[in-house]
Scaffold this active site. Structure first.
Site, short mmCIF file in Angstrom:
data_model
loop_
_atom_site.label_atom_id
_atom_site.label_comp_id
_atom_site.label_asym_id
_atom_site.label_seq_id
_atom_site.Cartn_x
_atom_site.Cartn_y
_atom_site.Cartn_z
N GLY A 32 -39.52 -10.51 27.15
CA GLY A 32 -38.12 -10.37 27.54
C GLY A 32 -37.35 -9.47 26.59
O GLY A 32 -37.93 -8.66 25.87
N HIS A 35 -35.91 -3.45 27.43
CA HIS A 35 -35.22 -2.20 27.12
C HIS A 35 -35.93 -1.07 27.87
O HIS A 35 -36.88 -1.33 28.63
CB HIS A 35 -35.19 -1.96 25.60
CG HIS A 35 -36.53 -2.08 24.94
ND1 HIS A 35 -37.54 -1.17 25.14
CD2 HIS A 35 -37.04 -3.02 24.11
CE1 HIS A 35 -38.59 -1.52 24.45
NE2 HIS A 35 -38.32 -2.66 23.82
N HIS A 38 -39.69 -1.04 28.13
CA HIS A 38 -40.27 -1.91 29.16
C HIS A 38 -40.10 -1.28 30.55
O HIS A 38 -40.99 -1.38 31.39
CB HIS A 38 -39.57 -3.28 29.17
CG HIS A 38 -39.78 -4.08 27.92
ND1 HIS A 38 -38.78 -4.34 27.02
CD2 HIS A 38 -40.89 -4.69 27.42
CE1 HIS A 38 -39.25 -5.08 26.04
NE2 HIS A 38 -40.52 -5.29 26.24
N ARG A 189 -36.36 -6.16 19.01
CA ARG A 189 -35.83 -6.61 17.72
C ARG A 189 -34.64 -5.77 17.26
O ARG A 189 -33.87 -6.22 16.40
CB ARG A 189 -36.92 -6.56 16.64
CG ARG A 189 -37.97 -7.63 16.82
CD ARG A 189 -39.13 -7.40 15.87
NE ARG A 189 -40.23 -8.29 16.20
CZ ARG A 189 -40.41 -9.50 15.68
NH1 ARG A 189 -39.57 -9.95 14.79
NH2 ARG A 189 -41.43 -10.25 16.04
#
Ligand code: PAF
Length: 281
Positions: A32, A35, A38, A189
């Site tokens: 999940g 961004h 992905h 992150r």
């Protein structure tokens, strides 16, 4: 509309007709906090398959630090919206018990030493947790092809090794790292970085770019020393910066061969990784 599936039974019911038809199923496993990186995986899956399944599961088994697990960004509503925009057919939200019920062959599959250095050395148990969850997800989804980002270079090599050792029928496709306009590698992150940290994190890209730009001009040792020096002069705390063989992940002896330069560092409390592939002339 993407269909949300919250149990293995729901997933099986939804995918059964496609399994029976032998349809090409593209699978994008994620934790999940989606961004653009992905999105590029979903895009590649969409282009080459009849249906696309995206999974979202923050896997506790791959976090060696429980605080890191607790702080991992969770943005489910935005993630589902993103999956819909990308035309994902099914969003699978598996649960821990169904993924990890009983003993798994992934707990013992040999990783050919690929898990020893870099992330494996700094995060004990991390890659075992990754192969366990990826194996379980492959078992549930039974995809034709699964898509992973090259930013997690070591993870990609280990997943390929698992697929090969267990002779799984899934093809693995890797997609290039996506970067922000200033070069920072996209990562879930990054959401945890303050504005100042976000600027400071750029030093990783600068260090990797230094290696890329001086590749074949300096020795591996000189390249690593100078790149480390750049990071040491910043506020980041370096974990490792290594030039390794892209297949074995062992340190390279000279730059007559292709290599990948991999880096990990803490920017404040946030651990960031990045890499660049360096091709032989
Ligand atoms: O790369 C990730 O997001 C995760 O490690 C993965 C492959 C989804 C397994 O949890």
């Amino acid at each position: 509309m993407s269909v949300i599936l919250s149990s293995k039974a729901q997933l099986e019911q939804a995918l059964n007709p496609y399994w029976k038809q032998g349809a090409r199923i593209g699978f994008v496993p994620t934790m999940g906090a989606l961004h653009a990186g992905h999105c590029s995986l979903m895009h590649a899956a969409k282009a080459a398959n009849e249906i696309v399944v995206l999974s979202i599961f923050v896997n506790p088994r791959q976090f060696n630090d429980s605080a890191d697990f607790d702080k991992y960004p969770r943005t489910l509503t935005a993630d589902i919206a993103c999956a819909e925009t990308e035309g994902v057919d099914f969003v699978y939200l598996p649960n821990y018990d169904e993924l990890f019920s009983g003993h798994s062959v992934a707990s013992e599959v040999p990783l050919n030493g690929l898990d020893v250095s870099m992330e494996g050395a700094s995060r004990p148990g991390h890659f075992r947790g990754v192969v366990e969850v990826v194996y379980a997800l492959f078992d549930h989804v039974n995809p034709s092809t699964a898509y992973f980002g090259q930013k997690d270079f070591q993870q990609l090599a280990i997943i390929r090794a698992m697929v090969s050792s267990l002779k799984l029928s899934v093809s693995i496709v890797s997609c290039p790292t996506l970067r922000e306009p200033d070069g920072l590698a996209m990562s879930s992150r990054n959401l945890r970085l303050s504005n100042i940290e976000r600027q400071e994190a750029l030093v990783l890209y600068k260090a990797l770019s230094f290696v890329r730009d001086h590749w074949q001009k300096l020795t591996p040792e000189e390249l690593m020393n100078q790149a480390k020096h750049l990071i040491a002069a910043s506020t980041l705390r370096l974990d490792y910066l290594l030039l390794v063989d892209p297949n074995t992940l062992l340190p390279i002896a000279n730059n007559a061969q292709s290599a990948v330069v991999c880096v990990a560092a803490y920017c404040g409390a946030v651990r960031l990784i990045d890499n660049m592939l360096l091709l032989a002339d």
